[in-house]
Design an enzyme around this catalytic site. Structure first.
Site, mmCIF file in Angstrom:
data_model
loop_
_atom_site.group_PDB
_atom_site.id
_atom_site.type_symbol
_atom_site.label_atom_id
_atom_site.label_comp_id
_atom_site.label_asym_id
_atom_site.label_seq_id
_atom_site.Cartn_x
_atom_site.Cartn_y
_atom_site.Cartn_z
ATOM 1 N N CYS A 114 0.807 -1.215 0.048
ATOM 2 C CA CYS A 114 -0.033 0.137 0.046
ATOM 3 C C CYS A 114 0.723 1.099 -0.107
ATOM 4 O O CYS A 114 0.233 2.265 -0.283
ATOM 5 C CB CYS A 114 -0.834 0.033 1.169
ATOM 6 S SG CYS A 114 -2.001 -1.392 1.311
ATOM 7 N N SER A 115 1.827 0.967 0.504
ATOM 8 C CA SER A 115 3.065 2.346 0.331
ATOM 9 C C SER A 115 3.914 2.450 -0.880
ATOM 10 O O SER A 115 4.818 3.221 -0.765
ATOM 11 C CB SER A 115 3.459 2.721 1.782
ATOM 12 O OG SER A 115 2.809 2.736 2.736
#
Ligand SMILES: CC(C)(COP(=O)(O)OP(=O)(O)OC[C@H]1O[C@@H](n2cnc3c(N)ncnc32)[C@H](O)[C@@H]1OP(=O)(O)O)[C@@H](O)C(=O)NCCC(=O)NCCS
Length: 373
Positions: free
Chosen positions: A156-157
């Site tokens: 997600c990052s």
């Protein structure tokens, strides 16, 4: 030292949308069939019955109303429950390079950049469709960019961490202009037969240009004041898909190999971590949350975003302050905050502050404090 700016953003939206209702109808029909087929084993307690999903639950628990799919065929077919994407030959453009290029061209156009202006390409996302050669190098060749490219994965990052690397390269002088792309082709990793997670993700591709302020001519430029990253190991969001399955003699597509999570635990762990991270990052610039004009937050769950902004501001953030895109796009892995940025940045005035922040699997949190030039 050179100032680094985000000088253009690009968003590619897939051609097919799937509403909660369509998805739930297919899942529930699949569950009925499964439960009938396995009635005896369910009766004996050997198997668990598949519970029903509901469109109302999905919208209330997550804020998601719809999601986009690169290929819709197969996803709603109860005898398949996964997209049907024909394999491409080695001489054809890969699917991820294709959607990466769509977003990249838009970012390049917004930043007034030609291929010859770009020194490096980073493809950063939750999955790449192959190990090598890097998708970034394929994109680089297709766009006619000299220099170098590489892929990186940070779930997600990935998008914010990719922007961090670009920022550092420009600061260090090893590149003057970097194209960072997030081709989040996530539909193949969704377990559409799992009631708790079948609704979460959608496909998308985003891209940004980061460059030295000296060379920037894009209409909307955001100086990156600084970056901040944090990782903390957790098994609460996991996909164990990988090349080891072949040697492990296990099903490479088993439920543990696809996306799965302990959603409640994620919620409880990540909200305070993200709020603290953002507050510390702002404090490093003598800023408080009240000084921030726009919050381009990770888009996984509307209740998470509301809670985080409430912790920081002491009140609910308005839709103008912290735009939500997950109602249309769902969770798009790392691309969510970049979609929010791409759609909602042009109206800020010179000197306005904003923050991009991702949070999710790893756990990983990545932020950039920016100021409109
Ligand atoms: C996944 C998420 C939306 C679930 O919402 P939630 O409010 O935590 O819901 P729960 O999983 O606790 O489930 C609540 C109830 O709804 C039920 N439920 C779960 N999915 C459902 C569905 N699709 N339809 C109907 N009911 C459902 C559960 O079984 C549970 O019932 P129970 O109380 O009888 O056991 C939420 O936890 C979340 O978004 N967490 C963060 C996830 C995240 O950011 N992940 C990052 C991924 S990159």
């Amino acid at each position: 030292m050179t100032a680094v700016v985000i000088s253009g953003a690009g968003l590619w939206t897939p051609p097919h949308a799937i509403s909660n209702e369509e998805l739930v109808d297919a899942y529930n029909a699949f569950a009925d069939k499964y439960n009938q087929q396995h009635a005896e084993a369910i009766e004996n307690g050997e198997l668990e019955a598949k519970p029903k999903s509901s469109a109302e639950f999905i919208e209330k628990a997550s804020g998601i109303k719809s999601r986009f799919a690169y290929v819709k065929d197969g996803i709603l077919d109860i005898d398949r429950m996964r997209p049907a994407i024909p394999e491409r030959g080695e001489n054809e453009l890969s699917n991820q390079a294709e959607i990466a290029i769509e977003a990249a061209r838009k970012a390049m156009s917004a930043a007034n950049k030609e291929a010859c202006d770009i020194d490096a390409v980073i493809v950063s996302c939750a999955y790449t469709q192959r190990a090598y050669p890097a998708i970034a190098i394929e994109v680089q060749q297709e766009l006619g960019i000299d220099g170098f490219g590489f892929d990186m994965l940070v779930a997600c990052s990935a998008a914010t961490f990719g922007m961090h690397r670009a920022y550092e390269m420009i600061k260090a002088g090893t590149a003057g202009c970097v194209l960072v792309i997030n081709p989040e082709l996530v539909s193949p990793q969704i377990n559409y037969t799992d009631r708790d997670s079948h609704f979460i993700f959608g496909d998308v591709a985003t891209a940004v240009i980061l460059e030295s302020a000296d060379s920037a001519s894009g209409e909307h430029q955001y100086e990156v004041m600084s970056t901040k990253a944090l990782t903390k190991f957790s098994n609460n969001i996991r996909s164990s898909f990988g090349y080891m399955s072949r040697a492990n003699d296990v099903d490479p597509y088993g439920p543990d190999k696809l996306f799965h999570q302990a959603g409640r635990k994620v919620f409880k762990d990540v909200c305070p971590l993200a709020a603290e991270h953002i507050s510390e990052h702002l404090a490093a610039h003598q800023l408080t949350p009240a000084d921030v004009k726009r919050w381009w937050l990770h888009q996984a769950n509307i209740n998470m975003n509301l809670l985080i902004s409430k912790k920081l501001l002491g009140r609910d953030a308005t839709a103008d302050e912290a735009p939500i895109v997950l109602d249309r796009y769902a969770n798009t892995a790392s691309a969510g905050s970049v979609i929010a940025f791409a759609l909602h940045h042009e109206d800020l005035g010179s000197g306005d502050y904003g923050i991009l922040c991702s949070f999710g699997a790893g756990y990983s949190i990545g932020s950039l404090v920016v100021r409109k030039r």
